[in-house]
Each structure stands twice: as C-alpha cells, then as structure tokens.
Design an enzyme around this catalytic site. Structure first.
Site, PDB file in Angstrom:
ATOM      1  N   ASP A 210      12.080 -18.336 -34.569  1.00 43.06           N
ATOM      2  CA  ASP A 210      11.235 -18.414 -33.570  1.00 43.06           C
ATOM      3  C   ASP A 210      10.826 -19.715 -32.826  1.00 43.06           C
ATOM      4  O   ASP A 210      10.800 -20.644 -33.408  1.00 43.06           O
ATOM      5  CB  ASP A 210       9.819 -17.830 -34.240  1.00 43.06           C
ATOM      6  CG  ASP A 210       8.729 -17.887 -33.452  1.00 43.06           C
ATOM      7  OD1 ASP A 210       8.799 -16.717 -32.518  1.00 43.06           O
ATOM      8  OD2 ASP A 210       7.628 -18.450 -33.650  1.00 43.06           O
ATOM      9  N   GLU A 260      15.159 -18.447 -30.556  1.00 39.30           N
ATOM     10  CA  GLU A 260      14.557 -17.954 -29.492  1.00 39.30           C
ATOM     11  C   GLU A 260      14.384 -19.217 -28.845  1.00 39.30           C
ATOM     12  O   GLU A 260      13.583 -20.298 -28.990  1.00 39.30           O
ATOM     13  CB  GLU A 260      13.223 -17.481 -30.049  1.00 39.30           C
ATOM     14  CG  GLU A 260      12.398 -17.009 -28.880  1.00 39.30           C
ATOM     15  CD  GLU A 260      10.737 -16.960 -29.266  1.00 39.30           C
ATOM     16  OE1 GLU A 260      10.102 -16.294 -28.414  1.00 39.30           O
ATOM     17  OE2 GLU A 260      10.351 -17.337 -30.387  1.00 39.30           O
TER      18      GLU A 260
END
Length: 533
Positions: A210, A260
C-alpha cells in the site's frame, strides 16, 4: 470443495494471472454478525474456483480499530477478531491453494494505527518516538504545524500534523489515527522484513504494498513546494534500497510483490519494477481512463512501453475498493475517474454502463500481463449512493462532507436472491439497496447472458488459450472508435467504442462476445469480441 484447475507455467504464474480482490468486510458473513469474515470467504472458495481466478488479494485483515477500513494496522501478526483468527487464515490459505488459488496479503508500510504498541509507547514518552516523525511546532509557542504538507486524502484541507498535550506534533499523511513511520530507523526496516517472513512462512504467494511510494521522507521535513525535485515525501530514491532488501526476502520464498505506485513520470515508475525490486505495480492510467478508443489506446501503449525496458508485465484493473464501480462510471457523461471530481447525485445510465463494462472486461482480459478483478465486478454491481447517516469512510468526513467517499463500492455482496440480506449473512455493516438481490450470484449462475456467466466464460477461454496473458500485442487497422489487436496463436480482440456497428476482421471462429452481434453479423457499439484468425 471442488477440483484443482490446470495451472499455467508455475515459475512465472504472476505474469499472466487473474487476481481477485477480496475486501473481507464486504465479501461474505459466515457468523451472521453483519461483517464479512474468513469463514465467509472459505465457504465461497468453490465459487472462486469456478470463476477461474488464479489468486486472491486480501485487503488488510489484521487487528485494527478500523478508522480507515483496516489500513490502520495495530498488529500485523494477528487477524482482526471481526474477521476470525490466525488459524482460520492459515486454513484459508491452504484450502485455496488446494484448489489452485494462491493468496496475496496487503502490507501497509507507510503508517500504523495509533493503537499500535509502538505508537502507544511513543505517546508515553518512550524511545519509540524515534520510530515516528515527532517534531516541535513552529510559531512563537509551537502552535503551528512543523510544515505545510497536504493530506493524501483527495479534497481534504485538514492538516497532516496533530499536536499532543506535551506540545510536540506527529506526522500522518492520512488520518490522525494513522501515524507515519520513520523509515530511516533500522528497527522499522527490520520489523517489516520480519512481517514479510511471517506471512510467507504461512504460505502466502505474494504481497501487495500500500502507498508504496510514500515511505521515505526528507529528514528535514521541509515545506511542500509544487514541482520540487526531489519531492519531500513521494518517490524518494531511498525507497529503492528498501525494496531491494524486501526482494531478497521474497526471493527466499519464491514470493512476489505488487506495488501501489501512483506516479506521472513513466521512467521513475519503471524503476520500481527493475529485476531486483518489485515484480509488478498497479496500472492507474488504465483504471482512470475514459471510455474513449484513442485515450485507451494511448494508455495501453504507454503502459506497455514503460514496462518494456525492465521486462516487467503490465497489470490491468477497471475498479478497486477505492474507485467508483465500473458499470456506474461508464454510464456517466464523464467516464474517467478522478478523486477530486467525485460528487453526490451524478446522473448514470446503468444499462449503457453495464454494456460498456462487459466490453471492458473482455478488453482488459485480452491485454498482455496480469488482471485484477475487484469483488462484485463479475456480478456487474453498480456504485451505491448511501444515505449520509450510513457513510463511514474518513475521506467523506475529511472533505467536509462534499466527497461521497469510497463506501459506495464496498457495499456487501449479494449471494442468494431469496435469502435475507441477499445471502450476505447478518444485517450488513453498510446497507444494501432494495434491488440488490437482482444481482445475486445464484440468480446470475442460471442466466447464460449474465455478467457472471460472461466472466466465467472469459476466464475459461483465457486459461485455455496460451496466447492470452503475458506476451506481445500488435494493433490491427480499424475504423475510428474501434480498438483491434492481435495476440499470439492467431487470437484477436476487437472493441467497438464508436457510434455505429462495424465489420469484423477476417476470422475462423468467434470465441466470445460481450454481447451478441447484430442481425447482419456486425459488431454493435460498446461491444467486444474475441476471435481466432
């Protein structure tokens, strides 16, 4: 629980994989408390095997106060009690693998929860403060934040610093409940490498990272200046040493990473995909692209070009847990996606959006590389505009109530048309619309024209045809508004985004269509086909 499916080349399975994103809280509720859980996922493994996916990516399932949907992690080595136990997670990983389905977990390295033991010790004045970014304030009495960095929540003007009673401030690029870690400290690096080993040893095949470009900060924490290079907290060069070290951990377990990484600079984006760093990264250009042939072709070309120098496969995704659902987005006047333009009450033509979403599914599944499918996309679920009293997403509140937030794509799934709460389980944590049962998986399973039947057929053909997945792509001559390309083994994909029907190229077999051809054998607007030359 079903039969294992024939697998692709195991050594590089991730280069062509179809990976299904599971947002556990909204997937299936096994214990009837209204929150999705691991028992619910385990019960639906046969459904996922029949769908034909290669792997499951789980959003954070760790112990968390849920201030930001689980992205505020309090303990990476335990499962949140709302979802189950670590033993259940281990069973789920093993049971999925028996069906030929691998598991990817989500790691959130930029920050932890304010309930994490490290931060609690830091608040008590312990040496753990060095693991975060604590600073005195500016101004005569330290009453001003240490710098002026903007929030990472689009549309939010709230500060990224919170002041404590002792006068110090701490940094949080997201919510105050998510304090940023100090990645210059060796203990932070060591802890995350141990977390990676912990999950690889439990059988996970990979890790999604993330906010992968945000970890490293300029130690001086200077004010933000638009266009300054290097940026004080985005895409700093120090990140690459972190991911090289992580790669050595993953390689020891034959694990993979997907990052990401939101970056406009394609050359800098590609650096994360060098052979000794991350294996893949999400492709946000394609996800946010409007339903326009020229724009989509440009996005596809640029994506393939930026991956080519480092030999990494591209990834393709139409929607995720943060983004407006595909059938809704494609049914609007503005078919692109931008966090800053989200608004309540946007008119949508769901019939048009659904037709385009069906065509987009075949387009994305025919492109070179791997594909991510967000749960419910295979059911054609629309975005839900929730009543204000039901919204829980902090993005909504930090925008002052102007942003609808992300809960509209997180409404719990419908499984059985005739069951309470459409078969999800207990009274769902987010309310389901009155027509939700009409999208139920059991009803769609019996309808050969449904979105679910289309996805199952597409994944079955993709698995059977080695020409799909990773490999070369060649554009074919086509009418304006039409995308036509060839893959290997004589496979063709044609997508009509124009205003009228078009002729198909010469072919020997029609493998699959998103909708029927017209009476004259022409390809209607907003329709895609797979052909064999």
């Amino acid at each position: 629980m079903g039969q294992p499916r024939p697998a692709r080349n195991q050594s590089a399975w991730w280069r062509s994989a179809v990976i299904y994103q599971v947002y556990v809280r909204s997937f299936a509720d096994g214990d009837g408390d209204g929150t999705g859980d691991l028992a619910g996922v385990r019960a639906k493994l046969p459904y996922l095997a029949e769908l034909g996916v290669d792997a499951l990516w789980f959003n954070p399932w760790y112990r968390s106060p849920m201030a930001d949907g689980g992205y505020d992690v309090a303990d990476y080595r335990s499962i949140d009690p709302a979802f189950g136990t670590l033993a259940e997670a281990e069973k789920l990983i093993a049971e999925a693998r028996e069906l030929g389905i691998r598991t990817l977990v989500d790691i959130v390295p930029n920050h932890v929860s304010d309930q994490h033991p490290w931060f609690q010790a830091a608040l008590a004045g312990g040496p753990e403060r060095e693991l975060f970014h604590f600073r005195p304030g500016r101004g005569e009495h330290g009453e001003l934040p240490p710098n002026d960095w903007p929030s990472q929540f689009a549309g939010s003007s709230e500060p990224v610093w919170t002041r404590l009673p002792d006068g110090d401030w701490y940094l949080h690029l997201f919510t105050p409940e998510q304090p940023d870690l100090n990645w210059e400290h060796p203990a932070v690096r060591q802890e995350h490498e141990e977390i990676l080993r912990f999950w690889f040893e439990r059988g996970v095949a990979g890790v999604r990272i993330d906010s992968a470009a945000l970890l490293a900060k300029d130690p001086e924490l200077p004010d933000y200046v638009e266009g300054r290079d290097p940026n004080p907290y985005v895409d700093r060069d120090e990140l690459h040493d972190i991911y090289r070290s992580w790669r050595s951990v993953a390689d020891a377990y034959d694990g993979i990473f997907v990052g990401e990484v939101w970056l406009p600079d394609t050359e800098r984006f590609a650096r994360y995909l060098r052979p000794d760093e991350l294996h893949t990264a999400f492709n946000f250009s394609f996800l946010s692209c409007p339903w326009d042939a020229g724009r989509l072709r440009t996005s596809i070309d640029e994506t393939l070009a930026e991956h080519a120098p480092v030999g990494a496969p591209a990834t393709w995704v139409l929607c995720n847990h943060d983004v407006t659902r595909t059938v809704t987005r494609y049914g609007r006047t503005d078919t692109g996606f931008d966090f800053t333009t989200k608004a309540f009450g946007t008119p949508t033509d769901l019939a048009l959006g659904t037709r385009r979403a069906r065509a987009a599914a075949l387009l994305s599944l025919a492109l070179p590389g791997s594909v991510y499918v967000y749960q419910g996309e295979e059911l054609g679920l629309p975005e839900v505009e929730l009543p204000l009293s039901s919204i829980q997403d902090p993005m909504h509140f930090r925008s002052g109530g102007t942003d609808p937030g992300r809960d509209g794509c997180r409404v719990p799934l419908p499984w059985e048309a005739g069951a309470p709460y459409a078969g999800f389980g207990g009274d769902p944590w987010l309310p389901q619309p009155a027509d939700w049962a009409g999208y139920a998986a059991d009803r769609q399973s019996e309808d050969p024209t449904s979105m679910l039947s289309l996805y199952r057929a597409a994944l079955r053909v993709r698995r059977a045809e080695p020409g799909f997945g990773d490999g070369p792509l060649s554009w074919l001559p086509a009418d304006e508004g039409v995308l036509a390309f060839a893959r290997t083994d004589g496979l063709l994909c044609v997508v009509n985004l124009g205003g009228g029907p078009v002729e198909l190229p010469a072919h020997s077999e029609l493998l699959l269509g998103s909708d029927p051809l017209d009476a004259d054998g022409l390809l209607p607007p907003d329709t895609a086909v797979w052909l064999r030359a």
